[in-house]
Design a protein around this motif. Structure first.
Motif, PDB file in Angstrom:
ATOM      1  N   VAL A  31      -5.571   1.809   3.428  1.00 26.34           N
ATOM      2  CA  VAL A  31      -5.216   0.387   3.332  1.00 26.34           C
ATOM      3  C   VAL A  31      -3.925   0.124   4.115  1.00 26.34           C
ATOM      4  O   VAL A  31      -3.819  -0.877   4.827  1.00 26.34           O
ATOM      5  CB  VAL A  31      -5.088  -0.055   1.861  1.00 26.34           C
ATOM      6  CG1 VAL A  31      -4.489  -1.462   1.750  1.00 26.34           C
ATOM      7  CG2 VAL A  31      -6.448   0.002   1.164  1.00 26.34           C
ATOM      8  N   SER A  32      -2.952   1.029   4.006  1.00 27.41           N
ATOM      9  CA  SER A  32      -1.709   0.836   4.767  1.00 27.41           C
ATOM     10  C   SER A  32      -1.969   0.893   6.273  1.00 27.41           C
ATOM     11  O   SER A  32      -1.339   0.164   7.041  1.00 27.41           O
ATOM     12  CB  SER A  32      -0.646   1.860   4.355  1.00 27.41           C
ATOM     13  OG  SER A  32      -0.905   3.144   4.877  1.00 27.41           O
ATOM     14  N   VAL A  33      -2.907   1.726   6.689  1.00 28.90           N
ATOM     15  CA  VAL A  33      -3.272   1.800   8.109  1.00 28.90           C
ATOM     16  C   VAL A  33      -3.921   0.489   8.548  1.00 28.90           C
ATOM     17  O   VAL A  33      -3.683   0.018   9.664  1.00 28.90           O
ATOM     18  CB  VAL A  33      -4.199   3.012   8.370  1.00 28.90           C
ATOM     19  CG1 VAL A  33      -4.779   2.984   9.772  1.00 28.90           C
ATOM     20  CG2 VAL A  33      -3.431   4.306   8.135  1.00 28.90           C
ATOM     21  N   THR A  35      -5.753   8.714  -0.824  1.00 29.04           N
ATOM     22  CA  THR A  35      -6.307   8.603   0.521  1.00 29.04           C
ATOM     23  C   THR A  35      -6.778   7.188   0.808  1.00 29.04           C
ATOM     24  O   THR A  35      -6.560   6.657   1.906  1.00 29.04           O
ATOM     25  CB  THR A  35      -7.455   9.616   0.696  1.00 29.04           C
ATOM     26  OG1 THR A  35      -6.935  10.923   0.447  1.00 29.04           O
ATOM     27  CG2 THR A  35      -8.049   9.557   2.084  1.00 29.04           C
ATOM     28  N   VAL A  36      -7.410   6.562  -0.158  1.00 29.52           N
ATOM     29  CA  VAL A  36      -7.884   5.180   0.011  1.00 29.52           C
ATOM     30  C   VAL A  36      -6.698   4.245   0.244  1.00 29.52           C
ATOM     31  O   VAL A  36      -6.717   3.403   1.149  1.00 29.52           O
ATOM     32  CB  VAL A  36      -8.722   4.732  -1.206  1.00 29.52           C
ATOM     33  CG1 VAL A  36      -8.992   3.236  -1.167  1.00 29.52           C
ATOM     34  CG2 VAL A  36     -10.021   5.521  -1.284  1.00 29.52           C
ATOM     35  N   ALA A  79       0.838  -1.199   0.000  1.00 31.88           N
ATOM     36  CA  ALA A  79       0.000   0.000   0.000  1.00 31.88           C
ATOM     37  C   ALA A  79       0.875   1.253   0.000  1.00 31.88           C
ATOM     38  O   ALA A  79       0.566   2.235  -0.692  1.00 31.88           O
ATOM     39  CB  ALA A  79      -0.952  -0.001   1.192  1.00 31.88           C
ATOM     40  N   ARG A  80       1.964   1.245   0.754  1.00 33.54           N
ATOM     41  CA  ARG A  80       2.849   2.407   0.788  1.00 33.54           C
ATOM     42  C   ARG A  80       3.554   2.608  -0.546  1.00 33.54           C
ATOM     43  O   ARG A  80       3.773   3.748  -0.973  1.00 33.54           O
ATOM     44  CB  ARG A  80       3.869   2.278   1.918  1.00 33.54           C
ATOM     45  CG  ARG A  80       3.301   2.359   3.310  1.00 33.54           C
ATOM     46  CD  ARG A  80       2.433   3.559   3.564  1.00 33.54           C
ATOM     47  NE  ARG A  80       3.106   4.810   3.223  1.00 33.54           N
ATOM     48  CZ  ARG A  80       2.661   6.014   3.551  1.00 33.54           C
ATOM     49  NH1 ARG A  80       1.554   6.143   4.259  1.00 33.54           N
ATOM     50  NH2 ARG A  80       3.312   7.085   3.185  1.00 33.54           N
ATOM     51  N   LEU A  81       3.913   1.540  -1.217  1.00 33.91           N
ATOM     52  CA  LEU A  81       4.507   1.660  -2.546  1.00 33.91           C
ATOM     53  C   LEU A  81       3.502   2.282  -3.508  1.00 33.91           C
ATOM     54  O   LEU A  81       3.821   3.224  -4.240  1.00 33.91           O
ATOM     55  CB  LEU A  81       4.979   0.296  -3.055  1.00 33.91           C
ATOM     56  CG  LEU A  81       5.560   0.275  -4.474  1.00 33.91           C
ATOM     57  CD1 LEU A  81       6.795   1.163  -4.566  1.00 33.91           C
ATOM     58  CD2 LEU A  81       5.883  -1.158  -4.881  1.00 33.91           C
ATOM     59  N   ALA A  82       2.270   1.767  -3.482  1.00 38.45           N
ATOM     60  CA  ALA A  82       1.216   2.331  -4.336  1.00 38.45           C
ATOM     61  C   ALA A  82       0.958   3.786  -3.965  1.00 38.45           C
ATOM     62  O   ALA A  82       0.796   4.645  -4.846  1.00 38.45           O
ATOM     63  CB  ALA A  82      -0.059   1.503  -4.210  1.00 38.45           C
ATOM     64  N   TYR A  83       0.929   4.092  -2.679  1.00 42.24           N
ATOM     65  CA  TYR A  83       0.687   5.450  -2.199  1.00 42.24           C
ATOM     66  C   TYR A  83       1.722   6.415  -2.776  1.00 42.24           C
ATOM     67  O   TYR A  83       1.380   7.500  -3.260  1.00 42.24           O
ATOM     68  CB  TYR A  83       0.744   5.465  -0.671  1.00 42.24           C
ATOM     69  CG  TYR A  83       0.573   6.813  -0.042  1.00 42.24           C
ATOM     70  CD1 TYR A  83      -0.687   7.297   0.303  1.00 42.24           C
ATOM     71  CD2 TYR A  83       1.665   7.626   0.236  1.00 42.24           C
ATOM     72  CE1 TYR A  83      -0.851   8.532   0.896  1.00 42.24           C
ATOM     73  CE2 TYR A  83       1.516   8.860   0.828  1.00 42.24           C
ATOM     74  CZ  TYR A  83       0.256   9.309   1.154  1.00 42.24           C
ATOM     75  OH  TYR A  83       0.098  10.533   1.735  1.00 42.24           O
ATOM     76  N   GLY A  95      -0.367  12.289  -8.678  1.00 41.51           N
ATOM     77  CA  GLY A  95      -1.317  13.330  -8.319  1.00 41.51           C
ATOM     78  C   GLY A  95      -2.774  12.908  -8.382  1.00 41.51           C
ATOM     79  O   GLY A  95      -3.607  13.662  -8.872  1.00 41.51           O
ATOM     80  N   ILE A  96      -3.105  11.728  -7.857  1.00 38.53           N
ATOM     81  CA  ILE A  96      -4.495  11.244  -7.841  1.00 38.53           C
ATOM     82  C   ILE A  96      -4.994  11.319  -6.397  1.00 38.53           C
ATOM     83  O   ILE A  96      -4.762  10.401  -5.603  1.00 38.53           O
ATOM     84  CB  ILE A  96      -4.586   9.800  -8.382  1.00 38.53           C
ATOM     85  CG1 ILE A  96      -3.898   9.691  -9.743  1.00 38.53           C
ATOM     86  CG2 ILE A  96      -6.046   9.369  -8.468  1.00 38.53           C
ATOM     87  CD1 ILE A  96      -3.758   8.272 -10.250  1.00 38.53           C
ATOM     88  N   PRO A  97      -5.692  12.417  -6.021  1.00 37.89           N
ATOM     89  CA  PRO A  97      -5.999  12.680  -4.605  1.00 37.89           C
ATOM     90  C   PRO A  97      -6.832  11.618  -3.886  1.00 37.89           C
ATOM     91  O   PRO A  97      -6.407  11.115  -2.855  1.00 37.89           O
ATOM     92  CB  PRO A  97      -6.737  14.006  -4.624  1.00 37.89           C
ATOM     93  CG  PRO A  97      -6.610  14.552  -5.983  1.00 37.89           C
ATOM     94  CD  PRO A  97      -6.170  13.461  -6.888  1.00 37.89           C
TER      95      PRO A  97
END
Length: 131
Positions: A115-117, A110-111, A93-97, A104-106
């Motif tokens: 997921v990482s959380v 956030t989603v 998730a952090r890699l994707a984030y 720049g996809i707001p």
């Protein structure tokens, strides 16, 4: 090395790569002379470079919590399939984030952060269950 620690290593490497990307972006905007100086009047870093910087800072904030959870699980001998899954979810998730933030996809950013959380919450929950 346990899967939890492996994903902690991967996450640390990801954080390092993010600082390199952020520094590269800042360098393209303000130049090496400005960055090598005292940075007292550093202009705002904008665009993808600013997003890379903010993504890196967010990774640092989250990596502290993730590292604590993984290290507690390892030290207590409580690493298990749930903590491993949580660590894997956190890393991917952090890699994707990072990628989504720099692009720049707001809302998707956030989603994916959430997921990482969830990955961290899985580790915390497994530790609480082991008390």
């Amino acid at each position: 090395m346990s899967p939890d620690l492996k994903y902690l290593l991967f996450s640390t490497i990801l954080c390092f790569v993010q600082v390199l990307v952020a520094a590269s972006g800042a360098n393209t905007q303000v130049g090496l002379n400005t960055l090598a100086g005292n940075r007292e009047s550093l202009p705002d870093i904008t665009g993808w470079a600013g997003r890379a910087k903010r993504a890196h800072l967010n990774m640092i904030e989250n990596l502290v919590l993730f590292a604590a959870l993984v290290l507690i699980a390892a030290a207590a001998g409580k690493a298990n399939a749930t903590t491993a899954m949580g660590a894997m979810i956190f890393f991917w998730a952090r890699l994707a984030y990072a990628i989504i933030y720099v692009i720049g996809i707001p809302w998707l950013r956030t989603v994916v952060w959430f997921v990482s959380v969830i990955g961290m919450a899985m580790i915390a929950w497994a530790l609480l269950q082991a008390l």
